[in-house]
Design a protein around this motif. Structure first.
Motif, PDB file in Angstrom:
ATOM      1  N   GLY A  28     -10.973-173.291 -57.591  1.00  0.00           N
ATOM      2  CA  GLY A  28      -9.673-172.842 -57.275  1.00  0.00           C
ATOM      3  C   GLY A  28      -9.508-171.766 -56.288  1.00  0.00           C
ATOM      4  N   HIS A  29     -10.508-171.387 -55.731  1.00  0.00           N
ATOM      5  CA  HIS A  29     -10.567-170.558 -54.526  1.00  0.00           C
ATOM      6  C   HIS A  29      -9.804-171.161 -53.225  1.00  0.00           C
ATOM      7  CE1 HIS A  29     -12.380-166.691 -56.125  1.00  0.00           C
ATOM      8  NE2 HIS A  29     -12.520-167.581 -57.173  1.00  0.00           N
TER       9      HIS A  29
ATOM     10  N   THR B  60      -1.455-169.547 -59.085  1.00  0.00           N
ATOM     11  CA  THR B  60      -2.470-170.723 -59.445  1.00  0.00           C
ATOM     12  C   THR B  60      -3.325-170.534 -60.791  1.00  0.00           C
ATOM     13  OG1 THR B  60      -4.163-169.277 -58.249  1.00  0.00           O
ATOM     14  CG2 THR B  60      -2.951-171.142 -56.710  1.00  0.00           C
ATOM     15  N   HIS B  61      -3.277-169.275 -61.063  1.00  0.00           N
ATOM     16  CA  HIS B  61      -3.912-169.055 -62.523  1.00  0.00           C
ATOM     17  C   HIS B  61      -2.794-168.368 -63.586  1.00  0.00           C
ATOM     18  CE1 HIS B  61      -7.242-169.295 -59.612  1.00  0.00           C
ATOM     19  NE2 HIS B  61      -8.247-168.968 -60.704  1.00  0.00           N
TER      20      HIS B  61
ATOM     21  N   ASN C 217      -7.953-170.839 -64.038  1.00  0.00           N
ATOM     22  CA  ASN C 217      -7.238-171.642 -63.293  1.00  0.00           C
ATOM     23  C   ASN C 217      -6.407-172.667 -63.879  1.00  0.00           C
ATOM     24  OD1 ASN C 217      -6.674-174.194 -61.212  1.00  0.00           O
ATOM     25  ND2 ASN C 217      -7.770-172.763 -59.826  1.00  0.00           N
TER      26      ASN C 217
END
Length: 200
Positions: free
Chosen positions: A190-191, A125-126, A47
């Motif tokens: 980060g989910h 996001t990653h 993340n």
């Protein structure tokens, strides 16, 4: 779609570590795999909010410690529930250094891999890192902890009764409140909101 189907994918639990100057840091990930043998390469995703992410982007070197079934929730919390920007995750945690000078987890792991990043892929996001293996060793013969084993045997299952809120089914982070915003992102792992369920 039932988002819980994603929990059926089989993968491990790891601590990825990096070093920038005098600063050591690491975080929990569940996305480490070998992608080729010739050359020997691994892939893992981080993340972008993780401090370890920024360190690896800068230094392009890392260690991947493979958590075994001996791993405890305390280790998960140490590396996964606090930020290396404000905490020294190794101040009271046993570690060793590999030939690249980077720490690796010296307990609850059955091996470590050292690697140098050769490619990165932006995943929003990653970041997906592709890295060439430079070193590694087996630390003991205990089985590697899978993501399923983590959920069944390591993860804390007790939930506060008095609070109203939502719990991340991935890392256990609790969002307090009646309603979870649909665009909420877990600040720990980060989910997205779809990976949260109401506290019971």
């Amino acid at each position: 779609m039932n988002p819980k189907v994603m929990n059926k994918l089989s993968y491990g639990i790891f601590v990825v570590t990096a070093k920038d100057g005098d600063k050591d840091n690491g975080c929990i990930i569940n996305t480490g795999i070998q992608v080729t043998t010739e050359p020997n390469q691994i892939a893992f995703a981080l993340n972008k909010n993780n401090y370890t992410h920024d360190m690896i982007v800068k230094t392009k070197e890392l260690n991947l410690s493979i958590l075994s079934e001996k791993a405890t929730m305390a280790t998960i919390q140490n590396f996964g529930f606090q930020s290396g920007r404000t905490a020294d995750k190794f101040v009271e945690f046993p570690f060793e250094r590999s030939a690249n000078g980077i720490t690796y987890v010296a307990k609850e792991c059955n091996g470590y891999i050292s690697a140098k990043v050769t490619q990165t892929i932006d995943l929003g996001t990653h970041t997906l890192f592709i890295a060439t293996v430079t070193d590694g060793d087996v630390l003991d013969d205990s089985p590697s902890a899978t993501y399923a084993y983590y959920h069944a045997h390591i993860k804390q299952t007790s939930k506060p009764e008095a609070k109203k809120g939502w719990i991340c089914t991935v890392c256990g982070y609790i969002y307090e409140g009646e309603t979870l915003p649909p665009d909420f992102i877990c600040p720990i792992c980060g989910h997205p909101a779809s990976d949260f369920e109401p506290l019971k």
